[in-house]
Design an enzyme around this catalytic site. Structure first.
Site, PDB file in Angstrom:
ATOM      1  N   ARG A  34      -1.940  -1.397   1.183  1.00 41.32           N
ATOM      2  CA  ARG A  34      -2.208  -2.787   0.816  1.00 41.32           C
ATOM      3  C   ARG A  34      -3.672  -2.922   0.452  1.00 41.32           C
ATOM      4  O   ARG A  34      -4.534  -2.412   1.161  1.00 41.32           O
ATOM      5  CB  ARG A  34      -1.985  -3.731   2.013  1.00 41.32           C
ATOM      6  CG  ARG A  34      -0.612  -4.034   2.341  1.00 41.32           C
ATOM      7  CD  ARG A  34      -0.397  -5.314   3.098  1.00 41.32           C
ATOM      8  NE  ARG A  34      -1.393  -5.808   4.018  1.00 41.32           N
ATOM      9  CZ  ARG A  34      -1.301  -6.978   4.641  1.00 41.32           C
ATOM     10  NH1 ARG A  34      -0.262  -7.770   4.402  1.00 41.32           N
ATOM     11  NH2 ARG A  34      -2.205  -7.377   5.485  1.00 41.32           N
ATOM     12  N   ASP A  67      -4.551   1.456  12.103  1.00 38.28           N
ATOM     13  CA  ASP A  67      -5.867   1.639  12.748  1.00 38.28           C
ATOM     14  C   ASP A  67      -5.689   1.858  14.244  1.00 38.28           C
ATOM     15  O   ASP A  67      -6.335   2.710  14.840  1.00 38.28           O
ATOM     16  CB  ASP A  67      -6.761   0.408  12.543  1.00 38.28           C
ATOM     17  CG  ASP A  67      -7.338   0.357  11.136  1.00 38.28           C
ATOM     18  OD1 ASP A  67      -7.093   1.313  10.363  1.00 38.28           O
ATOM     19  OD2 ASP A  67      -8.009  -0.643  10.819  1.00 38.28           O
ATOM     20  N   ASP A 105      -3.985  -4.319  13.005  1.00 36.17           N
ATOM     21  CA  ASP A 105      -3.659  -3.280  12.017  1.00 36.17           C
ATOM     22  C   ASP A 105      -3.038  -2.090  12.744  1.00 36.17           C
ATOM     23  O   ASP A 105      -3.726  -1.375  13.476  1.00 36.17           O
ATOM     24  CB  ASP A 105      -4.937  -2.860  11.268  1.00 36.17           C
ATOM     25  CG  ASP A 105      -4.615  -1.908  10.130  1.00 36.17           C
ATOM     26  OD1 ASP A 105      -3.947  -0.883  10.378  1.00 36.17           O
ATOM     27  OD2 ASP A 105      -5.030  -2.180   8.987  1.00 36.17           O
ATOM     28  N   THR A 134      -6.367  -8.678  -1.389  1.00 37.77           N
ATOM     29  CA  THR A 134      -5.261  -9.434  -1.990  1.00 37.77           C
ATOM     30  C   THR A 134      -3.929  -9.240  -1.266  1.00 37.77           C
ATOM     31  O   THR A 134      -2.975  -9.982  -1.532  1.00 37.77           O
ATOM     32  CB  THR A 134      -5.052  -8.986  -3.444  1.00 37.77           C
ATOM     33  OG1 THR A 134      -4.672  -7.591  -3.421  1.00 37.77           O
ATOM     34  CG2 THR A 134      -6.328  -9.140  -4.268  1.00 37.77           C
TER      35      THR A 134
HETATM   36  C1  PRP Z   1       0.472  -1.858   6.551  1.00 36.58           C
HETATM   37  C2  PRP Z   1       1.843  -1.634   7.172  1.00 36.58           C
HETATM   38  C3  PRP Z   1       2.771  -1.856   6.024  1.00 36.58           C
HETATM   39  C4  PRP Z   1       2.067  -2.955   5.268  1.00 36.58           C
HETATM   40  C5  PRP Z   1       2.720  -4.272   5.608  1.00 36.58           C
HETATM   41  O1  PRP Z   1       0.063  -0.739   5.874  1.00 36.58           O
HETATM   42  O2  PRP Z   1       1.987  -0.371   7.755  1.00 36.58           O
HETATM   43  O3  PRP Z   1       2.934  -0.721   5.211  1.00 36.58           O
HETATM   44  O4  PRP Z   1       0.701  -2.968   5.692  1.00 36.58           O
HETATM   45  O5  PRP Z   1       2.199  -5.277   4.825  1.00 36.58           O
HETATM   46  P1  PRP Z   1       3.033  -5.967   3.657  1.00 36.58           P
HETATM   47  O6  PRP Z   1       4.369  -6.237   4.186  1.00 36.58           O
HETATM   48  O7  PRP Z   1       2.223  -7.230   3.380  1.00 36.58           O
HETATM   49  O8  PRP Z   1       3.034  -5.060   2.473  1.00 36.58           O
HETATM   50  P2  PRP Z   1      -1.362  -0.585   5.167  1.00 36.58           P
HETATM   51  O9  PRP Z   1      -1.228  -0.740   3.674  1.00 36.58           O
HETATM   52  O10 PRP Z   1      -2.406  -1.433   5.836  1.00 36.58           O
HETATM   53  O11 PRP Z   1      -1.674   0.940   5.366  1.00 36.58           O
HETATM   54  P3  PRP Z   1      -1.713   1.846   6.683  1.00 36.58           P
HETATM   55  O12 PRP Z   1      -0.296   2.198   6.978  1.00 36.58           O
HETATM   56  O13 PRP Z   1      -2.521   3.006   6.222  1.00 36.58           O
HETATM   57  O14 PRP Z   1      -2.381   1.065   7.785  1.00 36.58           O
HETATM   58  N1  URA Z   2      -0.321  -4.435   8.411  1.00 38.24           N
HETATM   59  C1  URA Z   2      -0.553  -4.355   9.748  1.00 38.24           C
HETATM   60  O1  URA Z   2      -0.764  -3.257  10.301  1.00 38.24           O
HETATM   61  N2  URA Z   2      -0.542  -5.501  10.447  1.00 38.24           N
HETATM   62  C2  URA Z   2      -0.301  -6.704   9.877  1.00 38.24           C
HETATM   63  O2  URA Z   2      -0.301  -7.722  10.596  1.00 38.24           O
HETATM   64  C3  URA Z   2      -0.084  -6.761   8.492  1.00 38.24           C
HETATM   65  C4  URA Z   2      -0.088  -5.605   7.781  1.00 38.24           C
END
Ligand code: PRP
Ligand code: URA
Length: 217
Positions: free
Chosen positions: A111, A212, A209, A115
């Protein structure tokens, strides 16, 4: 969100005190990383076990050691897992624990922090994925953008939406609605459905997150 307003393709795990307690631990911002990993792995294991209940079975007869045949059921068709990286990778171990030698593909979607739009970086999927049931893995369903993009990738590789089971730990009502509108045939299994999204598209109350907390503490 009460289950009565879940979209028709979505189900929650039984809302037991145990599940509630496990989620409370991982939502706590003071939970250290090692406990976050331990307790979220426990929730994921329950989620994966529940997800397998949505795979079809056929009648299957075996011969018991008593010499009497037993007519039960056997899973119909082959499966694979597909994790949405990074966070979805945390769900692979539980799938491997319950499905020996399961094949696992990966889709890297991130993501945009500003945005919240998902960006696809790569996909590595089993060659015969179109012939398999797919357990799609990502712990967080916020706007639904990442999950829908991953489903687009699967469909472009020949997977039928009705053969996708999307497993996630915490969903927002908005994300569930968006997935329902895009892919009503996909079965969505969530451990918990939270209240809403924040103005930064984080799940509220959520747990922050996930990637993280699981990987960088
Ligand atoms: C997070 C999560 C999902 C996404 C959810 O991943 O693991 O993949 O955000 O958000 P959405 O429904 O609004 O798309 P992120 O892109 O932050 O990457 P990560 O897994 O590396 O933390
Ligand atoms: N990704 C996450 O890890 N947490 C949230 O709340 C939204 C997106």
């Amino acid at each position: 969100m009460g289950s009565s307003v879940l979209p028709d393709n979505a189900v929650r795990l039984p809302q037991t005190p145990q599940l509630h307690a496990l989620l409370t631990i991982i939502r706590d911002r003071d939970t250290p990383r090692s406990d976050f990993i331990f307790y979220s792995d426990r929730i994921i294991r329950i989620l994966v076990e529940e997800g397998l209940n949505y795979l079809p079975v056929d009648e299957h007869t075996v011969m018991t050691p008593t010499g009497v045949p037993y007519t039960g059921v056997a899973f119909h068709g082959r499966i694979c897992g597909v994790s949405i990286l990074r966070a979805g990778e945390a769900m692979e171990t539980a799938l491997r624990e319950v499905c020996r030698s399961v094949r696992i593909g990966k889709i890297l979607i991130q993501r945009d922090e500003r945005t919240a739009q998902p960006k696809l970086f790569y996909a590595k999927l089993p060659d015969d994925i179109a012939d398999r049931w797919v357990l799609l893995l990502d712990p967080m369903l916020a706007t639904g953008g990442s999950a829908i993009q991953a489903m687009n990738v699967l469909v472009s590789h020949g997977v039928k939406p009705e053969k996708i089971i999307f497993l996630n730990m915490i969903a927002s009502p908005e994300g569930l609605q968006n997935v329902w509108k895009a892919y009503p045939q996909v079965r969505v299994v969530s451990a918990w459905v939270d209240s809403k999204l924040s103005d930064k598209n984080y799940i509220i109350p959520g747990l922050g997150d996930y990637g993280d907390r699981y990987y960088s503490g």
